[in-house]
Design an enzyme around this catalytic site. Structure first.
Site, PDB file in Angstrom:
ATOM      1  CE1 TYR A 235      -3.830  -2.274   0.220  1.00  0.00           C
ATOM      2  CE2 TYR A 235      -2.538  -3.383   1.901  1.00  0.00           C
ATOM      3  CZ  TYR A 235      -3.607  -3.370   1.031  1.00  0.00           C
ATOM      4  OH  TYR A 235      -4.457  -4.445   0.966  1.00  0.00           O
TER       5      TYR A 235
ATOM      6  CG  HIS B 152      -7.317   4.172   1.253  1.00  0.00           C
ATOM      7  ND1 HIS B 152      -8.215   5.194   1.441  1.00  0.00           N
ATOM      8  CD2 HIS B 152      -7.946   3.058   1.710  1.00  0.00           C
ATOM      9  CE1 HIS B 152      -9.329   4.725   1.982  1.00  0.00           C
ATOM     10  NE2 HIS B 152      -9.186   3.437   2.157  1.00  0.00           N
TER      11      HIS B 152
ATOM     12  CG  PHE C 148      -5.897  -3.850   6.652  1.00  0.00           C
ATOM     13  CD1 PHE C 148      -5.305  -3.519   5.442  1.00  0.00           C
ATOM     14  CD2 PHE C 148      -5.517  -5.019   7.287  1.00  0.00           C
ATOM     15  CE1 PHE C 148      -4.349  -4.340   4.873  1.00  0.00           C
ATOM     16  CE2 PHE C 148      -4.561  -5.848   6.725  1.00  0.00           C
ATOM     17  CZ  PHE C 148      -3.975  -5.502   5.515  1.00  0.00           C
TER      18      PHE C 148
ATOM     19  CG  ASN D 167     -12.299  -0.389   5.783  1.00  0.00           C
ATOM     20  OD1 ASN D 167     -11.884   0.701   5.397  1.00  0.00           O
ATOM     21  ND2 ASN D 167     -12.825  -1.272   4.967  1.00  0.00           N
TER      22      ASN D 167
ATOM     23  CG  ASN E  65     -15.644   2.199   4.966  1.00  0.00           C
ATOM     24  OD1 ASN E  65     -16.763   2.596   5.293  1.00  0.00           O
ATOM     25  ND2 ASN E  65     -15.441   1.492   3.876  1.00  0.00           N
TER      26      ASN E  65
END
Length: 177
Positions: free
Chosen positions: A18, A23, A65, A67, A113
């Site tokens: 990532y 994000h 993560f 969320n 989220n």
């Protein structure tokens, strides 16, 4: 500002997969903030985060993560006795043009989220949010796919400037508390 430190949390997803994705702009911003203060992150096992402690300030990156970010944020607040009013969460924002930043207290999660999880875990939406604009996906691309894609080559050149601008805004905000 009361006696408790300010908690600045950059939202992102852990792991090399990532790094450099839209994000994870929250991670980029807090890494800039910590780096300019010649500090380093270290693992804080009780909260499943990486933290850097600066005078009157704790800077964190959850190791969960996106969320599920609320649980480690709440654990840090409990451990360091920080009220939600002294929490600032840095996150990516689809509804802001690429490179724009916006600081606000309270308000909705805009479908994010990570913010939903944070609000649930803190039991309030009344904390500071620093939105960093990543723009809308092109064409009919699913936003969930877009946020997990790396920045384009052209955008990559602007990310360090964007992170520095956001870190400047955080430092300015902290001085006003």
């Amino acid at each position: 500002m009361n006696d408790s430190p300010v908690l600045v949390v950059g939202l992102g997803n852990p792991g090399p997969k990532y790094v450099g994705t839209r994000h994870n702009i929250g991670f980029e911003v807090v890494e800039e903030l910590v780096g300019r203060n010649y500090a380093n992150f270290s693992v804080h096992k009780r909260s499943n985060t990486e933290i850097a402690q600066l005078p009157g300030l704790i800077v964190a990156k959850p190791r969960s993560f996106m969320n599920l970010s609320g649980t480690p944020i709440r654990a840090l607040c409990d451990f360091f006795k920080i009220s939600p009013a002294n929490v600032l969460v840095v996150h990516d924002e689809l509804d802001l043009d690429f490179g724009q930043v916006k600081l606000r207290q309270g308000g909705g999660d805009h479908g994010h989220n990570g913010l939903k999880s944070t609000s649930r875990s803190l039991g309030t939406k009344d904390y500071w949010k620093l939105s960093v604009g990543i723009g809308r996906p092109p064409g009919r691309m699913d936003p969930a796919t877009f946020v997990l894609k790396p920045f384009s080559k052209q955008e990559q050149d602007s990310v360090p400037i964007m992170a520095a601008d956001a870190a400047d805004l955080i430092e300015e905000h902290i001085r006003t508390l």
